[in-house]
Motif scaffolding. Structure first.
Motif, PDB file in Angstrom:
ATOM      1  N   VAL A  82      -4.861  24.301 -33.361  1.00 24.02           N
ATOM      2  CA  VAL A  82      -4.208  22.986 -33.357  1.00 24.02           C
ATOM      3  C   VAL A  82      -5.106  21.908 -33.968  1.00 24.02           C
ATOM      4  CG1 VAL A  82      -2.710  23.487 -31.410  1.00 24.02           C
ATOM      5  CG2 VAL A  82      -4.998  22.627 -30.983  1.00 24.02           C
ATOM      6  N   PRO A  83      -4.529  20.926 -34.722  1.00 24.13           N
ATOM      7  CA  PRO A  83      -5.323  19.854 -35.328  1.00 24.13           C
ATOM      8  C   PRO A  83      -5.727  18.769 -34.341  1.00 24.13           C
ATOM      9  CG  PRO A  83      -3.018  19.625 -35.952  1.00 24.13           C
ATOM     10  CD  PRO A  83      -3.126  20.930 -35.209  1.00 24.13           C
ATOM     11  N   GLY A  84      -4.850  18.385 -33.419  1.00 30.95           N
ATOM     12  CA  GLY A  84      -5.188  17.391 -32.406  1.00 30.95           C
ATOM     13  C   GLY A  84      -4.871  15.970 -32.811  1.00 30.95           C
ATOM     14  N   ARG A  93      -1.993   7.629 -28.353  1.00 25.68           N
ATOM     15  CA  ARG A  93      -2.663   8.469 -29.331  1.00 25.68           C
ATOM     16  C   ARG A  93      -2.595   7.847 -30.710  1.00 25.68           C
ATOM     17  NH1 ARG A  93      -0.601  14.542 -28.790  1.00 25.68           N
ATOM     18  NH2 ARG A  93       1.245  13.564 -29.684  1.00 25.68           N
ATOM     19  N   ALA A  94      -3.708   7.851 -31.402  1.00 22.51           N
ATOM     20  CA  ALA A  94      -3.735   7.439 -32.795  1.00 22.51           C
ATOM     21  C   ALA A  94      -3.376   8.643 -33.647  1.00 22.51           C
ATOM     22  CB  ALA A  94      -5.116   6.898 -33.150  1.00 22.51           C
ATOM     23  N   SER A  95      -3.361   8.468 -34.960  1.00 26.42           N
ATOM     24  CA  SER A  95      -2.867   9.542 -35.815  1.00 26.42           C
ATOM     25  C   SER A  95      -3.757  10.770 -35.772  1.00 26.42           C
ATOM     26  CB  SER A  95      -2.726   9.041 -37.256  1.00 26.42           C
ATOM     27  OG  SER A  95      -3.948   8.533 -37.727  1.00 26.42           O
ATOM     28  N   HIS A  96      -4.919  10.722 -36.381  1.00 30.54           N
ATOM     29  CA  HIS A  96      -5.777  11.909 -36.405  1.00 30.54           C
ATOM     30  C   HIS A  96      -7.264  11.571 -36.298  1.00 30.54           C
ATOM     31  CE1 HIS A  96      -2.673  14.861 -36.994  1.00 30.54           C
ATOM     32  NE2 HIS A  96      -2.207  14.222 -38.036  1.00 30.54           N
ATOM     33  N   GLN A 206     -15.781  15.702 -29.352  1.00 30.00           N
ATOM     34  CA  GLN A 206     -14.647  15.203 -30.130  1.00 30.00           C
ATOM     35  C   GLN A 206     -13.452  16.141 -30.007  1.00 30.00           C
ATOM     36  OE1 GLN A 206     -16.414  14.551 -34.158  1.00 30.00           O
ATOM     37  NE2 GLN A 206     -15.137  12.714 -34.089  1.00 30.00           N
ATOM     38  N   ARG A 207     -13.741  17.429 -30.076  1.00 31.30           N
ATOM     39  CA  ARG A 207     -12.666  18.422 -29.968  1.00 31.30           C
ATOM     40  C   ARG A 207     -11.971  18.310 -28.620  1.00 31.30           C
ATOM     41  NH1 ARG A 207      -9.240  21.157 -28.489  1.00 31.30           N
ATOM     42  NH2 ARG A 207      -8.576  23.225 -29.188  1.00 31.30           N
ATOM     43  N   ALA A 215     -10.551  16.145 -36.158  1.00 32.14           N
ATOM     44  CA  ALA A 215     -11.573  15.104 -36.007  1.00 32.14           C
ATOM     45  C   ALA A 215     -12.984  15.663 -36.168  1.00 32.14           C
ATOM     46  CB  ALA A 215     -11.414  14.401 -34.657  1.00 32.14           C
ATOM     47  N   PRO A 216     -13.326  16.783 -35.513  1.00 29.45           N
ATOM     48  CA  PRO A 216     -14.642  17.372 -35.742  1.00 29.45           C
ATOM     49  C   PRO A 216     -14.899  17.731 -37.204  1.00 29.45           C
ATOM     50  CG  PRO A 216     -13.669  18.311 -33.781  1.00 29.45           C
ATOM     51  CD  PRO A 216     -12.606  17.483 -34.440  1.00 29.45           C
ATOM     52  N   THR A 217     -13.852  18.158 -37.910  1.00 29.00           N
ATOM     53  CA  THR A 217     -14.024  18.533 -39.312  1.00 29.00           C
ATOM     54  C   THR A 217     -14.434  17.339 -40.159  1.00 29.00           C
ATOM     55  OG1 THR A 217     -12.377  20.306 -39.110  1.00 29.00           O
ATOM     56  CG2 THR A 217     -12.878  19.521 -41.331  1.00 29.00           C
ATOM     57  N   ILE A 218     -13.780  16.201 -39.949  1.00 28.05           N
ATOM     58  CA  ILE A 218     -14.121  14.995 -40.714  1.00 28.05           C
ATOM     59  C   ILE A 218     -15.559  14.573 -40.434  1.00 28.05           C
ATOM     60  CG2 ILE A 218     -13.569  12.562 -41.060  1.00 28.05           C
ATOM     61  CD1 ILE A 218     -10.655  13.289 -40.315  1.00 28.05           C
ATOM     62  N   THR A 219     -15.939  14.570 -39.153  1.00 30.10           N
ATOM     63  CA  THR A 219     -17.312  14.216 -38.786  1.00 30.10           C
ATOM     64  C   THR A 219     -18.310  15.156 -39.452  1.00 30.10           C
ATOM     65  OG1 THR A 219     -16.636  13.300 -36.652  1.00 30.10           O
ATOM     66  CG2 THR A 219     -18.925  14.021 -36.844  1.00 30.10           C
ATOM     67  N   HIS A 220     -18.029  16.443 -39.400  1.00 30.03           N
ATOM     68  CA  HIS A 220     -18.917  17.456 -39.978  1.00 30.03           C
ATOM     69  C   HIS A 220     -19.071  17.240 -41.485  1.00 30.03           C
ATOM     70  CE1 HIS A 220     -20.321  21.886 -39.737  1.00 30.03           C
ATOM     71  NE2 HIS A 220     -20.738  21.370 -40.877  1.00 30.03           N
ATOM     72  N   LEU A 221     -17.979  16.962 -42.186  1.00 32.36           N
ATOM     73  CA  LEU A 221     -18.036  16.811 -43.636  1.00 32.36           C
ATOM     74  C   LEU A 221     -18.816  15.565 -44.038  1.00 32.36           C
ATOM     75  CD1 LEU A 221     -14.440  17.873 -44.740  1.00 32.36           C
ATOM     76  CD2 LEU A 221     -16.551  19.199 -44.824  1.00 32.36           C
ATOM     77  N   VAL A 222     -18.612  14.468 -43.307  1.00 30.51           N
ATOM     78  CA  VAL A 222     -19.376  13.251 -43.598  1.00 30.51           C
ATOM     79  C   VAL A 222     -20.870  13.521 -43.433  1.00 30.51           C
ATOM     80  CG1 VAL A 222     -19.888  10.903 -42.807  1.00 30.51           C
ATOM     81  CG2 VAL A 222     -17.512  11.675 -42.988  1.00 30.51           C
ATOM     82  N   TRP A 223     -21.218  14.189 -42.337  1.00 36.82           N
ATOM     83  CA  TRP A 223     -22.627  14.473 -42.068  1.00 36.82           C
ATOM     84  C   TRP A 223     -23.218  15.448 -43.089  1.00 36.82           C
ATOM     85  CZ3 TRP A 223     -24.891  19.205 -40.799  1.00 36.82           C
ATOM     86  CH2 TRP A 223     -26.245  19.138 -40.439  1.00 36.82           C
TER      87      TRP A 223
END
Length: 243
Positions: A82-84, A93-96, A206-207, A215-223
């Motif tokens: 699931v994306p969350g 809840r906000a979007s993503h 975050q998950r 959300a974890p994916t976006i954080t991971h990619l930025v880092w």
């Protein structure tokens, strides 16, 4: 942003667990756990093999791409992931969780770049990292950046997606972070293990807070992409300042 807003942001984005109603958690739990276990073992071995390729050797590209593919396929074979969604500052809840994730990714990036100034003076930490960065220096930086992004996506889809859903609810953050760190230890790079523990803890929270892997994916990619492009300069600056 005042103290109250910062406190609310941290609570909403990391500390307040999402109310999950995910059928994926109940969809063949034994199958999911077996697939995840096999994927973890295979991923650790493939990570070791891919990072043993000499910088400049074009074999690094397919080896690293295969690792990303392993995480993605392993997660998909385990069952639905699931994306969350995020908690908004007004409740609900906000979007993503895009903005929240960008903030956390940026904060982690700043912390690690600041730490790199010190790490540059510790050879047993800095030398393995410099060797890892040689893959970008001696190869194609755009291709390495693409592979970095694909591996970040694959890791989050697996560790904060499939694996997270396979674990008991009250141990998800801890166990997923520990397993992520153990797998990263196969890289043989001490600083990456520390990074995996810190990053894994943040994206694990975050998950739990968002109920999904996006959300974890976006954080991971930025880092990870920020580290790829900025870490060499931070290490050089540290060497110039303290050397």
């Amino acid at each position: 942003m005042g103290p109250d807003e910062i406190s609310r942001f941290v609570h909403d984005s990391l500390l307040e667990p999402a109310i999950e109603s995910s059928p994926a958690r109940l969809d063949g739990p034994l199958r999911r756990r077996v697939v995840c276990l096999v994927t973890v073992v295979a991923g650790a071995l493939l990570l070791r093999a891919s990072l043993s390729v000499a910088p400049g050797d074009r074999l690094f590209y397919p080896a690293t791409a295969s690792l990303a593919l392993l995480w993605l396929v392993g997660a998909r074979l385990s069952g639905p992931v699931v994306p969350g969604h995020a908690h908004s500052s007004r409740g609900g809840r906000a979007s993503h969780a895009v903005v929240q994730s960008l903030v956390w990714g940026g904060l982690l990036l700043v912390i690690f770049l600041a730490g790199a100034l010190v790490v540059s003076q510790v050879p047993w930490l800095s030398v393995p990292v410099q060797d890892l960065l040689d893959h970008a220096r001696r190869g194609s930086l755009p291709i390495v950046a693409l592979l970095t992004a694909l591996n970040g996506l694959g890791e989050e889809y697996f560790f904060r997606g499939a694996l997270f859903q396979a674990l008991p609810r009250h141990r998800q953050v801890l166990v997923s972070t520990v397993l992520y760190s153990v797998v990263t230890a196969f890289s043989g790079i001490p600083l990456l293990v520390l990074a995996a523990a810190m990053l894994g803890a943040v994206v694990g929270l975050q998950r739990r807070a968002t109920g999904g892997f996006l959300a974890p994916t976006i954080t991971h990619l930025v880092w990870s992409l920020g580290m790829l492009f900025l870490l060499p300069s931070a290490l050089s600056l540290g060497a110039a300042l303290f050397g």
